[in-house]
Design an enzyme around this catalytic site. Structure first.
Site, mmCIF file in Angstrom:
data_model
loop_
_atom_site.group_PDB
_atom_site.id
_atom_site.type_symbol
_atom_site.label_atom_id
_atom_site.label_comp_id
_atom_site.label_asym_id
_atom_site.label_seq_id
_atom_site.Cartn_x
_atom_site.Cartn_y
_atom_site.Cartn_z
ATOM 1 N N GLU A 195 -3.178 7.491 8.139
ATOM 2 C CA GLU A 195 -4.488 8.319 7.179
ATOM 3 C C GLU A 195 -4.968 9.029 8.016
ATOM 4 O O GLU A 195 -5.435 8.695 9.006
ATOM 5 C CB GLU A 195 -4.955 7.541 6.499
ATOM 6 C CG GLU A 195 -4.076 6.872 5.103
ATOM 7 C CD GLU A 195 -4.947 6.002 3.765
ATOM 8 O OE1 GLU A 195 -6.566 5.776 4.194
ATOM 9 O OE2 GLU A 195 -4.610 5.688 3.105
ATOM 10 N N LYS A 246 0.654 -1.629 -0.131
ATOM 11 C CA LYS A 246 0.224 0.213 -0.130
ATOM 12 C C LYS A 246 1.172 1.668 -0.009
ATOM 13 O O LYS A 246 0.051 1.850 -0.630
ATOM 14 C CB LYS A 246 -1.228 0.072 1.479
ATOM 15 C CG LYS A 246 -1.972 -0.653 0.634
ATOM 16 C CD LYS A 246 -2.965 -0.435 2.511
ATOM 17 C CE LYS A 246 -3.811 -1.432 2.618
ATOM 18 N NZ LYS A 246 -5.019 -1.283 3.395
ATOM 19 N N ARG A 287 -7.515 -8.097 -10.085
ATOM 20 C CA ARG A 287 -7.920 -9.586 -10.826
ATOM 21 C C ARG A 287 -9.833 -8.965 -11.434
ATOM 22 O O ARG A 287 -9.980 -7.408 -10.523
ATOM 23 C CB ARG A 287 -8.431 -10.177 -9.377
ATOM 24 C CG ARG A 287 -8.876 -8.799 -8.165
ATOM 25 C CD ARG A 287 -9.574 -10.435 -7.049
ATOM 26 N NE ARG A 287 -10.204 -9.903 -6.583
ATOM 27 C CZ ARG A 287 -9.945 -8.924 -5.296
ATOM 28 N NH1 ARG A 287 -8.907 -8.864 -4.658
ATOM 29 N NH2 ARG A 287 -10.955 -8.275 -4.537
HETATM 30 C C1 MV4 Z 1 -10.741 4.468 5.391
HETATM 31 C C2 MV4 Z 1 -11.507 4.475 6.042
HETATM 32 C C3 MV4 Z 1 -11.991 5.639 6.529
HETATM 33 N N1 MV4 Z 1 -10.608 6.558 6.347
HETATM 34 N N2 MV4 Z 1 -9.808 4.779 5.366
HETATM 35 C C4 MV4 Z 1 -11.728 -0.276 5.282
HETATM 36 C C5 MV4 Z 1 -11.595 -1.960 4.203
HETATM 37 C C6 MV4 Z 1 -10.426 -0.828 3.681
HETATM 38 N N3 MV4 Z 1 -10.459 -1.386 2.178
HETATM 39 C C7 MV4 Z 1 -9.878 0.525 3.338
HETATM 40 N N4 MV4 Z 1 -11.117 1.213 4.812
HETATM 41 C C8 MV4 Z 1 -11.841 1.299 4.775
HETATM 42 N N5 MV4 Z 1 -10.358 3.279 4.800
HETATM 43 C C9 MV4 Z 1 -9.616 6.016 5.718
HETATM 44 N N6 MV4 Z 1 -8.555 7.213 5.497
HETATM 45 C C10 MV4 Z 1 -12.325 3.770 5.931
HETATM 46 C C11 MV4 Z 1 -12.684 2.170 5.725
HETATM 47 C C12 MV4 Z 1 -13.179 1.555 5.898
HETATM 48 C C13 MV4 Z 1 -14.562 0.809 4.591
HETATM 49 C C14 MV4 Z 1 -14.329 1.755 3.513
HETATM 50 C C15 MV4 Z 1 -14.691 0.347 2.198
HETATM 51 C C16 MV4 Z 1 -15.957 0.234 2.388
HETATM 52 C C17 MV4 Z 1 -16.097 -0.172 3.791
HETATM 53 C C18 MV4 Z 1 -16.080 -0.001 4.831
HETATM 54 C C19 MV4 Z 1 -15.688 0.075 6.001
HETATM 55 C C20 MV4 Z 1 -15.379 0.584 7.129
HETATM 56 C C21 MV4 Z 1 -14.504 1.189 7.467
#
Ligand code: MV4
Length: 649
Positions: free
Chosen positions: A199, A115, A290
């Site tokens: 972040e 990442k 993918r």
């Molecule tokens: C985040 C976020 C809030 N702020 N990054 C969760 C899985 C990963 N792919 C990234 N995720 C998140 N990153 C920042 N800076 C909140 C999430 C997140 C989330 C993101 C996408 C779909 C569902 C989620 C559920 C909880 C938290």
């Protein structure tokens, strides 16, 4: 390319092979010992067993898969999703073996695998990033200084993680040091790499991802976005395209960012660039190298077959369409139907699918058939149900109806939970973000609104079944005579029988055309049968599915299961014949007997474990063990024949 091996199982293996066959390719499946009788094996032109049930003994065994490809003479390997699909070393091994990997170059997989490194690349490519720190310097001084600059709340993520693994929210400076140490420890344990990034934490973001495609001739296109905001513990539950309430200017900006991301890693094939969006802003999260689970919603709105695109790109062809030729129309919504029990904290379910009925008018991508067993070894997804419509409301309406007509017995499913989401007014309003499920948790809990009707139908189904079974025995000469119809029928006085449902007794009073049932809520008149039943003044159709000691009723888009008296305790026909069936799906954990052994009445025979509970099956009579088809460790479905006791000669 003449022949393709699919290094996967279940619905995605079938999905890929369907397109491969349509394109004139021959298909090769691989399977684990647990999957020998599964649909993807039956569908393939040829199939190879590559090892044991656990994924690491089969679907993750690169060498065994390459050996199967060689044995079959396959020219290409499609990895599906999960398993080896984002394993750069596997992509390299395919190339070394002279086999086409239907996926991106190993270098692109590697570039997006870390990442922090990916974020540095994206920064250079001017792809918008969440304000934060993703540098190489991992000293406490540098990280805590970066944290001060970002401000709180902030998020610590494992650089090697993904999909929410190894994330820590830090609400204030005082928590930072502990949270950091714990995130680093977890990252080290899970990914053997303690590297983290920081972040700014967005509290209610949406998850919007862009489908991109590139060929080996330097062409890059996007196929619009998918909104996957409705998730549960980082697992997607609902996906749709286009994203609701997403202006075309933002779509265009996100598409440009996604294509910039793909170009930055010289991407080839199908890829998905994930963003989180809040308000007008959106930020790069990660790129999935993918084909994704939710690709059907994109296929539905664009009319394109993404697996066909992957295969054509892998053959070295140009992309089938240029950006200007790719059009989206209508709306598509997908839900993931899982074998899991929402009433037990979504505990994955195992067992035999004793009954399976799919709805019409929607796309079903499923890898299971009636009679198949859901095992504990793999993801318990039963199907993806995808509905389309001219607009969002139409797609939602169709999906709701499709869920109403979906029937599964043998394992608990999240069907009603999905229905509660799809039918929720906030979902209809397009109020989707990552907080949807927690915010509406109370509304998404199962409610027993149709309990009276379902109980009445269950009683009717049991009564009709008893009639059918008795009629043959009691009154073979005149099947229509009221005398033979049931044991309770008498002239000139109240005649009734008691139906035992879920330990409670429902008294059923005979009437010429049906029954009056005494239910806790009051009396109801019932008549008819499954096809056309009548409850008081309401006509409705329903389906009753009988298991070993339960009946499941499907009606009004709802369902309920009722325990029936134990057939062994009742001394039913099966028990008299000495046939012992499993009372529920589970695993055989103990055998007290061997084939040919003579047992006394009441002797313990077999222990079945399910949901952490043990059930001991005992001998209903003295006899000799004539059949014993299962061994310790075997999974048994509901009503599976466990043992036959023969009378001693
Ligand atoms: C985040 C976020 C809030 N702020 N990054 C969760 C899985 C990963 N792919 C990234 N995720 C998140 N990153 C920042 N800076 C909140 C999430 C997140 C989330 C993101 C996408 C779909 C569902 C989620 C559920 C909880 C938290």
């Amino acid at each position: 390319m003449k022949s393709i091996l699919v290094a996967n199982r279940g619905e995605i293996a079938l999905r890929v092979m369907r397109t491969a066959k349509r394109l004139g390719l021959s298909t090769v499946a691989v399977y684990s010992e647990a999957d020998a009788n599964s649909a993807h094996v039956a569908f393939a032109d040829q199939a190879f067993c590559i090892g044991g049930a656990a994924a690491r003994d089969s679907y993750l065994k690169a060498d065994a898969i390459l050996a199967a490809a060689k044995a079959a003479g396959a020219d290409a390997i499609h990895p599906g999703y999960g398993f080896l699909s984002e394993n750069a070393d596997f992509a390299d091994s395919c190339a070394k073996a002279g086999i086409i990997f239907v996926g991106p170059p190993a270098s692109a997989i590697r570039a997006m695998g870390s990442k922090s490194a990916a974020k540095s690349l994206m920064e250079k490519a001017k792809v918008p990033l969440v304000p934060g720190y993703h540098g190489e310097d991992q000293s406490f001084e540098t990280l805590s200084a970066a944290a001060e600059k970002i401000g709180y709340p902030l998020l610590i993520k494992a650089s090697a993680g993904g999909g929410g693994k190894g994330m820590k929210i830090v609400n204030a400076k005082a928590e930072f040091a502990d949270a950091l140490a714990s995130a680093q420890r977890e990252a080290q344990n899970a990914f053997k790499d303690p590297k983290v990034l920081l972040e700014k934490y967005l509290t209610k973001p949406r998850h919007i991802e862009m489908q991109v495609f590139a060929d080996t001739h330097g062409n890059y296109v996007h196929l619009f976005e998918r909104d996957c905001s409705i998730q549960r513990r980082y697992q997607k539950v609902v996906e749709e395209a286009p994203a609701p309430d997403f202006p075309s200017s933002r779509r265009a900006a996100m598409a440009e960012a996604a294509l910039g991301a793909a170009r930055a890693v010289s991407y080839v094939g199908a890829g998905t660039v994930e963003f989180i969006a809040e308000g007008e802003q959106f930020y790069f999260m990660e790129m999935n190298t993918r084909l994704q689970v939710e690709h059907p919603v994109t296929e539905s709105i664009t009319g394109q077959d993404l697996v066909e695109w992957q295969i054509r790109v892998a053959r070295g062809e140009k992309l089938p369409l240029g950006q200007d030729q790719i059009k989206a129309s209508g709306h598509a919504v997908e839900v993931r139907l899982y074998a899991e029990d929402p009433e037990r904290d979504f505990l994955p379910q195992i067992g035999k699918l004793t009954h399976l009925h799919w709805p019409d008018g929607v796309r079903i991508d499923s890898g299971v058939r009636e009679g198949d067993t859901v095992s504990m070894h793999y993801d318990p997804m039963l199907a993806k149900i995808i509905a389309t419509g001219a607009d969002r409301a139409e797609a939602i309406g169709r999906l709701y109806r499709a869920l109403s007509e979906t029937e599964v017995t043998g394992v608990a499913t999240n069907r009603k939970f999905l229905q509660a989401i799809i039918g929720h007014p906030a979902f209809a309003r397009g109020e989707v973000d990552t907080g949807f499920i927690p915010r509406h948790a109370a509304d998404l809990k199962a409610k027993g609104g149709n309990r009276t009707v379902l109980t009445a139908l269950a009683a009717l189904a049991v009564l009709r079944k008893a009639e059918q079974e008795n009629r043959q025995v009691v009154d073979a000469h005149d099947p229509w005579s009221p005398w033979g119809r049931s044991p309770g029928w008498r002239l000139n006085r109240d005649a009734y029988v008691d139906v035992s449902l879920d330990e409670a007794k429902v008294r059923a009073h005979y009437r010429p055309d049906g029954f009056v049932l005494d239910l806790p809520e009051g009396s109801v008149r019932v008549s008819g049968d499954c096809g056309a039943a009548r409850i008081d003044d309401r006509s409705l159709s329903f389906r009753a599915v009988f298991g070993a000691n339960q009946v499941t009723i499907f009606a009004l888009g709802d369902e309920a299961s009722f325990a029936l008296p134990d057939p062994l305790a009742m001394g039913g026909k099966d028990a008299e014949a000495g046939k012992l069936v499993s009372p529920m799906p589970g695993a055989v954990t103990k055998l007290f007997v061997t084939l040919g052994q003579i047992v006394e009445k009441g002797a313990p025979l077999i222990v079945i474990e399910a949901m952490k509970m043990e059930h001991t099956i005992t001998a209903p009579k003295k006899g000799k063990v004539a059949k014993l088809p299962f061994a310790v460790g075997d999974l048994v479905g509901d009503a599976a024949e466990l043992l036959v006791l023969e009378d001693e000669a």
